[in-house]
Design a protein around this motif. Structure first.
Motif, PDB file in Angstrom:
ATOM      1  N   LEU A  30       0.843  -1.197   0.000  1.00  0.00           N
ATOM      2  CA  LEU A  30       0.000   0.000   0.000  1.00  0.00           C
ATOM      3  C   LEU A  30       0.876   1.244   0.000  1.00  0.00           C
ATOM      4  N   ILE A 267      -7.971  -3.665  -0.393  1.00  0.00           N
ATOM      5  CA  ILE A 267      -6.696  -4.149  -0.944  1.00  0.00           C
ATOM      6  C   ILE A 267      -6.848  -5.602  -1.377  1.00  0.00           C
ATOM      7  N   CYS A 278      -1.039  -1.728  -4.371  1.00  0.00           N
ATOM      8  CA  CYS A 278      -2.142  -0.768  -4.369  1.00  0.00           C
ATOM      9  C   CYS A 278      -1.685   0.646  -4.043  1.00  0.00           C
ATOM     10  N   TYR A 279      -2.401   1.595  -4.620  1.00  0.00           N
ATOM     11  CA  TYR A 279      -2.248   3.017  -4.322  1.00  0.00           C
ATOM     12  C   TYR A 279      -3.491   3.483  -3.562  1.00  0.00           C
ATOM     13  N   SER A 280      -3.341   4.501  -2.729  1.00  0.00           N
ATOM     14  CA  SER A 280      -4.481   5.161  -2.111  1.00  0.00           C
ATOM     15  C   SER A 280      -4.214   6.651  -2.024  1.00  0.00           C
ATOM     16  N   HIS A 329      -1.233   3.447   7.612  1.00  0.00           N
ATOM     17  CA  HIS A 329      -0.602   2.444   6.752  1.00  0.00           C
ATOM     18  C   HIS A 329      -0.317   1.170   7.536  1.00  0.00           C
ATOM     19  N   THR A 332      -3.525  -0.767   8.527  1.00  0.00           N
ATOM     20  CA  THR A 332      -4.220  -1.340   7.377  1.00  0.00           C
ATOM     21  C   THR A 332      -3.496  -2.583   6.868  1.00  0.00           C
TER      22      THR A 332
END
Length: 391
Positions: A30, A267, A278-280, A329, A332
């Motif tokens: 992430l 995710i 993944c990007y957020s 981060h 998660t």
């Protein structure tokens, strides 16, 4: 059957870099999605990069160039280069090899991302009004102070698929072998098929491809484009993964994806569709204190996240917020580890489309595998069915 959490690595990471890459990067599962300085305040950028430094994940610069606020905290960076070539452009607005080489070799820069299009405004250029081109912005972007800057809807460094893959090779050479990828929101399926064929013909592959969705968010998007143009991220990601598998080139390329990813299960679902990483953006902004006041374009952001007003900017405490970003981060990723353990999986690479169901109605739910299909490795090399090829 569930497995013990201790059997799952505490730091879920994916190595990005194929056989042509000399400096592969170990990316967190992430990372911070592309958001430029200028759109975000200096303090917001400092906090995001500071959080990335604390918990060891990457921060995408956005296409607005590399600012001192990206570099100062020392967090890992993914340098995004758009059609304006900000930070590596000539006076005429073309790509500058010299400026790119200088900055691409900064130690903080771990990967480079060519932006072809983004979800909220695919195929649409942007304008930075003259009044916003301050001396600081002009220095970062290599543009003239007080002069309107136009970001064209297409690249001038290349004009076709062959040009794109050779541009990737050029950037890899100029950066001394750092991972090079590109970002796009898929529109035409046939174009992506042709791009895959070109990669094979030229034997040049990006280290990663980032898939954005038509629902991608930005306050700069024209109303007619927002949520209307480009494939939704789930469909675009599943299609791109099928293509890479079908042409047997997934082994060279990692897939990144974004799409309102805020939780560990988001995710999990995205990886099930084919993503490796993944990007957020949205969740990272919320961790900074964003309350979605919808004043991003007015320079009056009440939480100091999206303003260049120095008085308002003081409201964002960098020390406090970088810790919150890092905690978001960390927690998660930890929650994702727990999901893996519950599913009896030891790594994210074991997640497949059979692990996720989607409810279609009150009485019908189907696995992703049934909705998005399964493609055999290399089957597209022998011809593509018309339904797969699309338009």
């Amino acid at each position: 059957m569930p497995i013990h959490l201790d059997k799952i690595p505490k730091d879920l990471r994916v190595t990005v870099g194929n056989e042509s890459c000399k400096q592969p990067y170990s990316a967190s599962i992430l990372n911070v999605s592309a958001m430029s300085f200028g759109s975000l305040s200096a303090n917001a950028v400092l906090a995001l990069n500071g959080g990335a430094k604390i918990d060891n994940f990457a921060h995408n610069t956005g296409e607005g160039g590399i600012s001192p606020y990206h570099l100062e905290p020392g967090g890992d960076l993914i340098w995004q280069i758009g059609t304006g070539y900000f930070g590596c452009r000539t006076k005429e607005g073309n790509f500058s090899e010299e400026l790119f080489k200088e900055k691409a070799n900064f130690p903080n820069i771990k990967m480079i991302e060519i932006k072809l299009s983004q979800g909220a405004k695919p195929g649409h250029g942007g304008i930075l009004p003259a009044k916003k081109v301050t001396e600081e912005i002009a220095k970062i972007r290599h543009v003239e102070v007080g002069k309107t800057v136009f970001s064209p809807p297409y690249h001038t460094a290349f004009s076709d698929y062959k040009g794109l893959v050779h541009f990737i090779e050029k950037l890899r050479d100029l950066s001394n072998g750092k991972p090079i990828g590109f970002k796009l929101c898929i529109g035409s399926k046939s174009e992506f098929h042709e791009l895959c064929k070109t990669m094979i013909a030229e034997n040049i592959y990006p280290d990663y491809i980032s898939i954005d969705g038509g629902e991608g968010g930005t306050g700069a998007a024209p109303i007619e484009f927002s949520n209307n143009v480009g494939m939704p991220y789930k469909d675009g990601l599943a299609f791109a993964y099928n293509c890479l598998i079908g042409y047997d080139i997934k082994k060279h390329i990692k897939l990144f994806s974004a799409g309102k990813i805020t939780s560990a299960f988001d995710i999990f679902k995205t990886i099930a569709l084919g993503a490796d990483v993944c990007y957020s953006a949205r969740a990272m902004m919320l961790s900074l204190g964003c309350i979605q006041a919808l004043e991003c374009n007015q320079n009056t952001c009440p939480t100091s996240v999206a303003t260049q007003n120095k008085e308002l900017m003081k409201g964002l405490n960098v020390v406090n917020k970088k810790t919150r970003v890092a905690q978001y981060h960390h927690n998660t990723v930890e929650a994702l580890r727990e999901l893996l353990a519950a599913a009896g999986l030891k790594s994210t690479s074991e997640i497949t489309r059979k692990h996720v169901y989607m409810r279609l109605s009150e009485t019908v739910n189907k696995r992703y595998e049934d909705l998005y299909g399964r493609v055999k490795v290399g089957e597209y090399l022998y011809g593509v069915d018309a339904d797969d090829y699309g338009n």
